[in-house]
Design a protein around this motif. Structure first.
Motif, PDB file in Angstrom:
ATOM      1  N   ASP A 120       0.813  -1.220   0.000  1.00 28.97           N
ATOM      2  CA  ASP A 120       0.000   0.000   0.000  1.00 28.97           C
ATOM      3  C   ASP A 120       0.845   1.269   0.000  1.00 28.97           C
ATOM      4  O   ASP A 120       0.311   2.364  -0.096  1.00 28.97           O
ATOM      5  N   ARG A 121       2.146   1.147   0.099  1.00 29.65           N
ATOM      6  CA  ARG A 121       3.017   2.314   0.212  1.00 29.65           C
ATOM      7  C   ARG A 121       3.544   2.742  -1.143  1.00 29.65           C
ATOM      8  O   ARG A 121       3.875   1.932  -1.983  1.00 29.65           O
ATOM      9  N   VAL A 122       3.630   4.042  -1.328  1.00 26.37           N
ATOM     10  CA  VAL A 122       4.211   4.614  -2.542  1.00 26.37           C
ATOM     11  C   VAL A 122       5.595   5.132  -2.171  1.00 26.37           C
ATOM     12  O   VAL A 122       5.762   5.840  -1.186  1.00 26.37           O
ATOM     13  N   ARG A 123       6.578   4.787  -2.964  1.00 27.48           N
ATOM     14  CA  ARG A 123       7.958   5.164  -2.690  1.00 27.48           C
ATOM     15  C   ARG A 123       8.552   5.837  -3.916  1.00 27.48           C
ATOM     16  O   ARG A 123       7.940   5.863  -4.973  1.00 27.48           O
ATOM     17  N   ALA A 124       9.738   6.378  -3.771  1.00 22.61           N
ATOM     18  CA  ALA A 124      10.335   7.164  -4.856  1.00 22.61           C
ATOM     19  C   ALA A 124      11.729   6.662  -5.205  1.00 22.61           C
ATOM     20  O   ALA A 124      12.424   6.067  -4.379  1.00 22.61           O
ATOM     21  N   ILE A 125      12.107   6.924  -6.445  1.00 22.38           N
ATOM     22  CA  ILE A 125      13.441   6.631  -6.946  1.00 22.38           C
ATOM     23  C   ILE A 125      13.924   7.880  -7.685  1.00 22.38           C
ATOM     24  O   ILE A 125      13.168   8.480  -8.444  1.00 22.38           O
ATOM     25  N   ALA A 126      15.157   8.247  -7.456  1.00 23.11           N
ATOM     26  CA  ALA A 126      15.787   9.325  -8.220  1.00 23.11           C
ATOM     27  C   ALA A 126      17.056   8.757  -8.839  1.00 23.11           C
ATOM     28  O   ALA A 126      17.741   7.939  -8.224  1.00 23.11           O
ATOM     29  N   ALA A 127      17.338   9.169 -10.061  1.00 23.66           N
ATOM     30  CA  ALA A 127      18.512   8.640 -10.746  1.00 23.66           C
ATOM     31  C   ALA A 127      19.020   9.654 -11.760  1.00 23.66           C
ATOM     32  O   ALA A 127      18.362  10.663 -12.047  1.00 23.66           O
ATOM     33  N   ARG A 128      20.178   9.345 -12.294  1.00 25.39           N
ATOM     34  CA  ARG A 128      20.744  10.121 -13.398  1.00 25.39           C
ATOM     35  C   ARG A 128      21.282   9.124 -14.405  1.00 25.39           C
ATOM     36  O   ARG A 128      22.005   8.196 -14.044  1.00 25.39           O
ATOM     37  N   VAL A 129      20.904   9.305 -15.653  1.00 21.85           N
ATOM     38  CA  VAL A 129      21.406   8.454 -16.723  1.00 21.85           C
ATOM     39  C   VAL A 129      22.256   9.302 -17.661  1.00 21.85           C
ATOM     40  O   VAL A 129      21.945  10.467 -17.907  1.00 21.85           O
ATOM     41  N   GLU A 130      23.343   8.704 -18.116  1.00 21.89           N
ATOM     42  CA  GLU A 130      24.247   9.409 -19.018  1.00 21.89           C
ATOM     43  C   GLU A 130      24.624   8.504 -20.177  1.00 21.89           C
ATOM     44  O   GLU A 130      24.657   7.277 -20.042  1.00 21.89           O
ATOM     45  N   LEU A 131      24.938   9.124 -21.281  1.00 25.81           N
ATOM     46  CA  LEU A 131      25.393   8.421 -22.467  1.00 25.81           C
ATOM     47  C   LEU A 131      26.898   8.194 -22.327  1.00 25.81           C
ATOM     48  O   LEU A 131      27.657   9.143 -22.115  1.00 25.81           O
ATOM     49  N   THR A 132      27.315   6.938 -22.422  1.00 23.35           N
ATOM     50  CA  THR A 132      28.735   6.627 -22.283  1.00 23.35           C
ATOM     51  C   THR A 132      29.452   6.860 -23.612  1.00 23.35           C
ATOM     52  O   THR A 132      28.821   7.120 -24.637  1.00 23.35           O
ATOM     53  N   GLY A 133      30.768   6.732 -23.577  1.00 22.26           N
ATOM     54  CA  GLY A 133      31.575   6.966 -24.766  1.00 22.26           C
ATOM     55  C   GLY A 133      31.300   5.983 -25.894  1.00 22.26           C
ATOM     56  O   GLY A 133      31.486   6.297 -27.061  1.00 22.26           O
ATOM     57  N   ASP A 134      30.830   4.785 -25.550  1.00 21.72           N
ATOM     58  CA  ASP A 134      30.565   3.795 -26.588  1.00 21.72           C
ATOM     59  C   ASP A 134      29.117   3.820 -27.075  1.00 21.72           C
ATOM     60  O   ASP A 134      28.669   2.886 -27.742  1.00 21.72           O
ATOM     61  N   GLY A 135      28.380   4.868 -26.732  1.00 21.30           N
ATOM     62  CA  GLY A 135      27.024   5.037 -27.260  1.00 21.30           C
ATOM     63  C   GLY A 135      25.930   4.328 -26.477  1.00 21.30           C
ATOM     64  O   GLY A 135      24.794   4.242 -26.946  1.00 21.30           O
ATOM     65  N   ARG A 136      26.239   3.835 -25.278  1.00 15.01           N
ATOM     66  CA  ARG A 136      25.222   3.177 -24.449  1.00 15.01           C
ATOM     67  C   ARG A 136      24.788   4.110 -23.328  1.00 15.01           C
ATOM     68  O   ARG A 136      25.567   4.943 -22.870  1.00 15.01           O
ATOM     69  N   TRP A 137      23.574   3.942 -22.864  1.00 21.18           N
ATOM     70  CA  TRP A 137      23.089   4.685 -21.706  1.00 21.18           C
ATOM     71  C   TRP A 137      23.443   3.894 -20.460  1.00 21.18           C
ATOM     72  O   TRP A 137      23.444   2.670 -20.463  1.00 21.18           O
ATOM     73  N   GLN A 138      23.722   4.619 -19.369  1.00 25.78           N
ATOM     74  CA  GLN A 138      24.089   3.975 -18.114  1.00 25.78           C
ATOM     75  C   GLN A 138      23.584   4.803 -16.943  1.00 25.78           C
ATOM     76  O   GLN A 138      23.616   6.034 -16.986  1.00 25.78           O
ATOM     77  N   VAL A 139      23.095   4.131 -15.901  1.00 25.51           N
ATOM     78  CA  VAL A 139      22.683   4.795 -14.675  1.00 25.51           C
ATOM     79  C   VAL A 139      23.948   5.096 -13.879  1.00 25.51           C
ATOM     80  O   VAL A 139      24.692   4.187 -13.526  1.00 25.51           O
TER      81      VAL A 139
END
Length: 145
Positions: A120-139
């Motif tokens: 019944d609980r609502v929780r939160a997530i915060a993150a930052r994603v960046e594009l790496t040098g090889d063209g992939r996204w990463q948290v």
């Protein structure tokens, strides 16, 4: 019971209370909404898809429905240890990702705010994603509430 000391004026005496006329005085200026930026940079579609998959996978690892090794291509190495520590706790109800919002920080990064439910609980997530040098996204940053 009053826990704050009495307010002091400039000379060290207590401030007088405001008069009723001052409390009911109309403001002389019009209140305007704050200006909104015309355009906010769009978040790349690939970042949005990656973020959704990555957050779902993090929640599955925390619920012990997946092994932590499945996060290796998605999370920065320091975050793998943190999530590995968090998955030692046994949770009663499985987590369900509800809403994910992304805000562009630049052409190769985005800030993420998401909500998920556990029982019944609502929780939160915060993150930052960046594009790496090889063209992939990463948290690269993750905060789980």
């Amino acid at each position: 019971m009053d826990y704050e000391p009495a307010p002091l004026g400039v000379a060290g005496t207590a401030c007088p209370p405001p008069s009723p006329a001052a409390l009911h005085r109309r403001t002389p200026r019009m209140l305007r909404p704050a200006p909104r930026p015309d355009t906010e940079p769009a978040v790349p579609r690939a970042a949005a898809v990656f973020t959704d998959v990555a957050l779902r996978r993090v929640l599955e690892v925390l619920d012990r429905r997946r092994p932590p090794a499945h996060l290796k291509p998605m999370l920065a190495p320091p975050l793998l240890d943190t999530v590995g520590t968090l998955c030692r706790i046994r949770y009663g109800n499985p987590a369900r990702l509800r809403r994910v919002r992304l805000r562009s920080v630049g052409p190769s990064a985005a800030e993420v705010s998401a909500s998920y439910t556990r029982g019944d609980r609502v929780r939160a997530i915060a993150a930052r994603v960046e594009l790496t040098g090889d063209g992939r996204w990463q948290v690269v940053a993750l905060q789980i509430g």
